[in-house]
Design an enzyme around this catalytic site. Structure first.
Site, PDB file in Angstrom:
ATOM      1  CD  GLN A  37      -2.585   1.243   2.637  1.00  0.00           C
ATOM      2  OE1 GLN A  37      -2.034   0.846   3.652  1.00  0.00           O
ATOM      3  NE2 GLN A  37      -3.756   1.844   2.651  1.00  0.00           N
ATOM      4  CG  HIS A  81      26.122  -0.929  37.130  1.00  0.00           C
ATOM      5  ND1 HIS A  81      27.282  -1.525  36.739  1.00  0.00           N
ATOM      6  CD2 HIS A  81      26.031   0.194  36.386  1.00  0.00           C
ATOM      7  CE1 HIS A  81      27.876  -0.797  35.827  1.00  0.00           C
ATOM      8  NE2 HIS A  81      27.136   0.254  35.597  1.00  0.00           N
TER       9      HIS A  81
HETATM   10  P1  TTP Z   1      -4.587   2.172  12.754  1.00  0.00           P
HETATM   11  O1  TTP Z   1      -4.243   1.720  14.127  1.00  0.00           O
HETATM   12  O2  TTP Z   1      -5.788   2.983  12.552  1.00  0.00           O
HETATM   13  O3  TTP Z   1      -3.356   2.940  12.107  1.00  0.00           O
HETATM   14  P2  TTP Z   1      -1.827   2.784  12.406  1.00  0.00           P
HETATM   15  O4  TTP Z   1      -1.483   1.371  12.703  1.00  0.00           O
HETATM   16  O5  TTP Z   1      -1.053   3.423  11.307  1.00  0.00           O
HETATM   17  O6  TTP Z   1      -1.593   3.599  13.754  1.00  0.00           O
HETATM   18  P3  TTP Z   1      -1.710   5.176  14.055  1.00  0.00           P
HETATM   19  O7  TTP Z   1      -3.159   5.520  14.035  1.00  0.00           O
HETATM   20  O8  TTP Z   1      -1.110   5.242  15.416  1.00  0.00           O
HETATM   21  O9  TTP Z   1      -0.866   5.933  13.056  1.00  0.00           O
HETATM   22  O10 TTP Z   1      -4.686   0.929  11.767  1.00  0.00           O
HETATM   23  C1  TTP Z   1      -5.404  -0.249  12.023  1.00  0.00           C
HETATM   24  C2  TTP Z   1      -4.750  -1.387  11.265  1.00  0.00           C
HETATM   25  O11 TTP Z   1      -4.795  -1.163   9.856  1.00  0.00           O
HETATM   26  C3  TTP Z   1      -3.301  -1.553  11.593  1.00  0.00           C
HETATM   27  O12 TTP Z   1      -3.031  -2.933  11.581  1.00  0.00           O
HETATM   28  C4  TTP Z   1      -2.580  -0.857  10.460  1.00  0.00           C
HETATM   29  C5  TTP Z   1      -3.510  -1.051   9.294  1.00  0.00           C
HETATM   30  N1  TTP Z   1      -3.544   0.036   8.309  1.00  0.00           N
HETATM   31  C6  TTP Z   1      -3.061  -0.187   7.044  1.00  0.00           C
HETATM   32  O13 TTP Z   1      -2.565  -1.283   6.740  1.00  0.00           O
HETATM   33  N2  TTP Z   1      -3.156   0.812   6.114  1.00  0.00           N
HETATM   34  C7  TTP Z   1      -3.706   2.016   6.416  1.00  0.00           C
HETATM   35  O14 TTP Z   1      -3.777   2.873   5.522  1.00  0.00           O
HETATM   36  C8  TTP Z   1      -4.185   2.252   7.750  1.00  0.00           C
HETATM   37  C9  TTP Z   1      -4.768   3.565   8.135  1.00  0.00           C
HETATM   38  C10 TTP Z   1      -4.085   1.222   8.660  1.00  0.00           C
END
Ligand code: TTP
Length: 396
Positions: A78, A311
């Site tokens: 992605q 330590h």
């Molecule tokens: P999030 O927890 O919403 O996003 P994040 O993991 O990037 O964290 P943060 O919000 O702290 O930046 O994502 C939920 C799940 O989806 C997580 O496994 C990551 C995935 N994800 C993607 O693969 N692509 C994306 O564009 C987004 C937003 C999330």
């Protein structure tokens, strides 16, 4: 069934820990966070894993490789993290037939994923006290009835069933992955779920336990959960003058020196050295090649690979990143005098961790000077240093 595991996110709320290690690869007991999800999918009978990767993609790819535990693994990149539906859409060419989607940063009970696969089309749900903070499901005729709707963070939640980020979709859902951006500008998987609900009966699969690992103290909670599932195993070199109590795992190549006391659950990974005279307790993970030295106490903490607490120090309820050096006499405070929940800075805002006890989060390469004292809920960015004798009360 193929299982798509989302692991492309930037993990901004997990900083500084996610700066060099992507969140799905942060350590939870004996494996990275996302491996728990992948393992649950494999145990539920997934015949292929499709990992969606983006941020620090190579680290994820290197760990899982083309085949993991005998199951083929493919990768979909992605390019821009534009939301969870966009992430699944990146994997579209890998999909045919019914498919599962699991968040790579959520912890599940593996048996629940098995039930999810069996109940396809289905969605995992968990009963929560404050549903307004989640995506909330409405169901027909009680919590086990088919799902009739899903709504993000509603003011008036129709049920207390929160979306737990695991789905078994019918083959048709592949056509419905291109959804418009939501108010926060992301293409969200809840809109795909809403479409599936319109066309199919989706079964809610209720979970007993679930953890969304988004922020540093949730990494600690993830370790508390998964370390407690390990069974005692001593493969390393343990002095006969050490005392190991309960479910302690000492991996081959780890050394436990005289006078050490370890109360399980605890995992001491390959190459780590503990002691002499150290005390390790609570749910504690001592990472590969870490060093816990003389008269050091580590309680309920995650110590990442290559980190040294050599330590006379105390580290409690804390997460130390990689190659941190804790100077002699450094003490972490993990409790406030007024007993209030400890707060922590997430994306510039102080938020409650919901924990009475929480210490510090140190990014990779932090060095503390001798006799440093660190206050509860402190965040030290990667490479930060403290002066000898300093009392550090503000993030740096
Ligand atoms: P999030 O927890 O919403 O996003 P994040 O993991 O990037 O964290 P943060 O919000 O702290 O930046 O994502 C939920 C799940 O989806 C997580 O496994 C990551 C995935 N994800 C993607 O693969 N692509 C994306 O564009 C987004 C937003 C999330």
């Amino acid at each position: 069934m193929k299982a798509v595991v989302l692991a492309a996110g930037q993990g901004t709320r997990m900083r500084p820990l996610s700066e060099s290690v992507p969140k799905p690869m942060l350590p939870v007991a004996d494996r990275p966070l996302a491996a728990h999800t992948v393992d649950a999918a494999i145990e539920a009978g997934a015949d292929e894993i499709v990992l969606v990767i983006g941020y620090e993609a190579e680290t994820v790819r290197d760990y899982f490789g083309p085949e993991y535990r005998g199951v083929p693994v493919s990768y979909a990149v992605q390019e821009r993290q534009a939301g969870t539906a966009d992430a699944v859409n990146a994997a579209r060419d890998h999909l045919e037939g019914p498919f599962a989607v699991l968040n790579g940063d959520n912890l599940y009970d593996p048996a629940a994923i098995d039930r999810l696969f069996d109940a396809c089309p289905a969605i995992c749900a968990i009963e929560v006290a404050e549903p307004s903070n989640y995506g909330v499901l409405s169901t027909e005729g009680g919590p086990d009835g088919p799902v009739t709707g899903i709504i993000e963070k509603p003011d008036e939640p129709p049920t207390n069933l929160a979306n737990a980020g695991a789905y078994a979709f019918p083959a048709e859902a592949r056509q419905w992955l291109e959804v418009p951006a939501s108010e926060r500008g992301e293409h969200e998987i809840t809109d795909v779920v809403a479409r599936v609900i319109e066309e199919f009966d989706m079964t809610p699969v209720t979970l007993e336990r679930w953890l969304d690992v988004g922020r540093p103290w949730e990494l600690l909670e993830a370790n508390e959960w998964k370390l407690a599932t390990l069974e005692r195993r001593i493969d390393g070199d343990v002095s006969e003058d050490a005392h190991l109590e309960g479910d302690v795992v000492v991996e081959a190549g780890a050394t436990i020196e005289p006078g050490v006391v370890i109360e399980g659950p605890a995992l001491i990974r390959e190459g780590a050295e503990v002691g002499p005279n150290a005390y390790v307790r609570g749910a504690t993970l001592i990472g590969r090649d870490a060093e816990i030295g003389h008269a050091v106490e580590v309680k309920n903490s995650v110590v990442s690979p290559g980190t040294s607490v050599s330590h006379l120090s105390y580290v409690g309820d804390s997460v130390l990143g990689r190659n941190v050096n804790v100077g002699a006499g450094t003490n972490v405070a993990n409790l406030r005098h007024d007993d209030a929940d400890i707060r922590f800075t997430v994306k510039g805002e102080r938020v409650s961790t919901g924990r009475r006890k929480f210490g510090v989060v140190a990014g990779d390469g932090v060095k503390t000077g001798i006799n440093t004292s660190l206050t509860p809920g402190l965040k030290l960015e990667g490479g930060a240093t403290t002066r000898p004798g300093e009392a550090v009360e503000r993030d740096r």
